[in-house]
Design a protein around this motif. Structure first.
Motif, mmCIF file in Angstrom:
data_model
loop_
_atom_site.group_PDB
_atom_site.id
_atom_site.type_symbol
_atom_site.label_atom_id
_atom_site.label_comp_id
_atom_site.label_asym_id
_atom_site.label_seq_id
_atom_site.Cartn_x
_atom_site.Cartn_y
_atom_site.Cartn_z
ATOM 1 N N PRO A 84 0.849 -1.214 -0.015
ATOM 2 C CA PRO A 84 -0.050 0.104 -0.011
ATOM 3 C C PRO A 84 0.861 1.190 -0.003
ATOM 4 N N ILE A 85 1.961 1.374 0.497
ATOM 5 C CA ILE A 85 2.749 2.491 0.633
ATOM 6 C C ILE A 85 3.255 2.762 -0.630
ATOM 7 N N LEU A 86 3.933 1.505 -1.362
ATOM 8 C CA LEU A 86 4.454 1.745 -2.817
ATOM 9 C C LEU A 86 3.405 2.250 -3.839
ATOM 10 N N GLU A 87 2.277 1.677 -3.728
ATOM 11 C CA GLU A 87 0.972 2.042 -4.378
ATOM 12 C C GLU A 87 0.594 3.682 -4.126
ATOM 13 N N PHE A 88 0.765 4.029 -2.999
ATOM 14 C CA PHE A 88 0.517 5.542 -2.562
ATOM 15 C C PHE A 88 1.584 6.319 -3.500
ATOM 16 N N TYR A 89 2.836 5.899 -3.750
ATOM 17 C CA TYR A 89 4.122 6.598 -4.464
ATOM 18 C C TYR A 89 3.959 6.415 -5.859
ATOM 19 N N GLY A 90 3.159 5.386 -6.325
ATOM 20 C CA GLY A 90 3.113 5.069 -7.649
ATOM 21 C C GLY A 90 4.178 3.801 -7.981
ATOM 22 N N ALA A 91 4.666 3.352 -7.115
ATOM 23 C CA ALA A 91 5.963 2.483 -7.322
ATOM 24 C C ALA A 91 5.515 0.952 -7.140
ATOM 25 N N SER A 92 4.228 0.689 -7.327
ATOM 26 C CA SER A 92 3.882 -0.754 -7.099
ATOM 27 C C SER A 92 4.022 -1.531 -8.535
ATOM 28 N N GLU A 93 3.554 -0.829 -9.599
ATOM 29 C CA GLU A 93 3.551 -1.524 -10.907
ATOM 30 C C GLU A 93 4.898 -1.964 -11.531
ATOM 31 N N LYS A 94 6.055 -1.611 -11.185
ATOM 32 C CA LYS A 94 7.008 -1.993 -11.720
ATOM 33 C C LYS A 94 8.144 -2.301 -10.921
ATOM 34 N N PHE A 95 7.669 -2.747 -9.630
ATOM 35 C CA PHE A 95 8.291 -3.084 -8.636
ATOM 36 C C PHE A 95 8.907 -4.582 -8.658
ATOM 37 N N ASP A 96 8.165 -5.451 -9.191
ATOM 38 C CA ASP A 96 8.894 -6.680 -9.345
ATOM 39 C C ASP A 96 9.929 -6.668 -10.231
ATOM 40 N N VAL A 97 10.019 -5.895 -11.343
ATOM 41 C CA VAL A 97 11.248 -5.926 -12.505
ATOM 42 C C VAL A 97 12.183 -5.291 -11.421
ATOM 43 N N PHE A 98 12.007 -4.115 -10.860
ATOM 44 C CA PHE A 98 12.990 -3.456 -10.139
ATOM 45 C C PHE A 98 13.340 -4.301 -9.106
ATOM 46 N N ALA A 99 12.663 -5.077 -8.229
ATOM 47 C CA ALA A 99 13.294 -6.225 -7.337
ATOM 48 C C ALA A 99 14.400 -7.216 -7.516
ATOM 49 N N GLN A 100 14.044 -7.695 -8.877
ATOM 50 C CA GLN A 100 14.823 -8.586 -9.566
ATOM 51 C C GLN A 100 16.499 -8.214 -9.559
ATOM 52 N N ASN A 101 16.404 -6.900 -9.982
ATOM 53 C CA ASN A 101 17.650 -6.322 -10.173
ATOM 54 C C ASN A 101 18.412 -5.223 -8.962
ATOM 55 N N PHE A 102 17.424 -5.268 -7.612
ATOM 56 C CA PHE A 102 17.781 -4.321 -6.761
ATOM 57 C C PHE A 102 19.040 -4.643 -6.105
ATOM 58 N N ASN A 103 19.121 -5.943 -5.576
ATOM 59 C CA ASN A 103 20.351 -6.105 -4.743
ATOM 60 C C ASN A 103 21.644 -6.252 -5.562
ATOM 61 N N GLU A 104 21.763 -6.443 -6.945
ATOM 62 C CA GLU A 104 22.831 -6.320 -7.449
ATOM 63 C C GLU A 104 23.471 -5.141 -7.503
ATOM 64 N N GLN A 105 22.970 -4.178 -7.781
ATOM 65 C CA GLN A 105 23.251 -2.707 -7.694
ATOM 66 C C GLN A 105 22.500 -1.560 -6.552
ATOM 67 N N GLY A 106 22.162 -2.467 -5.535
ATOM 68 C CA GLY A 106 21.153 -1.946 -4.401
ATOM 69 C C GLY A 106 21.974 -0.839 -3.858
ATOM 70 N N TRP A 107 23.239 -0.813 -3.593
ATOM 71 C CA TRP A 107 23.802 -0.173 -2.831
ATOM 72 C C TRP A 107 24.079 1.636 -3.663
ATOM 73 N N VAL A 108 24.154 1.283 -4.908
ATOM 74 C CA VAL A 108 24.041 2.820 -5.763
ATOM 75 C C VAL A 108 22.580 3.041 -5.731
ATOM 76 N N VAL A 109 21.568 2.227 -5.573
ATOM 77 C CA VAL A 109 20.124 2.779 -5.780
ATOM 78 C C VAL A 109 20.102 3.471 -4.356
ATOM 79 N N VAL A 110 20.432 3.106 -3.367
ATOM 80 C CA VAL A 110 20.379 3.515 -2.076
ATOM 81 C C VAL A 110 21.074 4.776 -2.063
ATOM 82 N N LEU A 111 22.309 4.891 -2.461
ATOM 83 C CA LEU A 111 22.811 5.984 -2.584
ATOM 84 C C LEU A 111 22.164 7.361 -3.350
#
Length: 193
Positions: A84-111
């Motif tokens: 529900p939080i992700l939906e509020f920010y409009g980030a839920s639709e693409k989240f699955d694709v995002f999550a697949q690659n997140f941990n590979e470059q997650g530190w860059v994304v967090v930065l």
């Protein structure tokens, strides 16, 4: 609703307990609250420039601690609270694709998200839902959030109201450009070594 929250935060910046409000909002913004603490940080730095670094430190510590709540939301209650939080920010639709690659470059994304106007709570929830190692989230959050909040504090301490007007007009552009340069520097060092 966001305009009322924004005005409420400006009121709290002038409150006698403004420092506590700043810490609370910085904490909440890392996991669910929609408005960044910069809204309070800027007027507080302008009102008391000698305390600007203290305010930036408060924002940093509270924001990093709040990122642990975002992580916990993603890790423990992603479906019921995180989505529900992700939906509020409009980030839920693409989240699955995002999550697949997140941990590979997650530190860059967090930065990047920690330094730019991207909703940091989306990243902290994603970190929890993908089980990113907690030390990576904390390390990247400390670097990015301190860089962001101390940059605002330095600029407002030394350049005052004209800098606040410029930041208000160009905040997204300025922080994104500095964030890209910041992460680019890390990438260059990693590539060279």
């Amino acid at each position: 609703m966001l305009k009322k929250l924004y005005e409420w935060m400006l009121e709290k910046a002038a409150h006698r307990q403004a420092t506590k409000w700043l810490a609370g909002i910085s904490f909440a913004e890392s996991s669910f609250f929609p408005i960044p603490p910069d809204v309070m940080l800027a007027p507080m730095c302008l009102a008391k420039p000698e305390r600007a670094y203290w305010y930036a430190l408060i924002c940093t510590i509270a924001s990093v601690l709040g990122s642990l709540v975002g992580y916990a939301i993603g890790y423990f209650v992603f479906e019921t609270v995180g989505m529900p939080i992700l939906e509020f920010y409009g980030a839920s639709e693409k989240f699955d694709v995002f999550a697949q690659n997140f941990n590979e470059q997650g530190w860059v994304v967090v930065l990047l998200a920690g330094f730019t106007p991207l909703p940091f709570k989306v990243i902290t929830i994603a970190a929890g839902s993908t089980a990113m190692p907690l030390y990576i989230l904390i390390g990247a959050a400390i670097i990015a959030r301190s860089a962001r909040f101390f940059l605002v504090a330095i600029l407002l301490r030394y350049f005052g109201p004209p800098m606040k007007a410029w930041i208000d007009r160009n905040f997204a552009l300025a922080t994104t450009a500095v964030g890209v340069l910041f992460v680019g520097g890390f990438a260059a060092v990693r590539w060279l070594l």
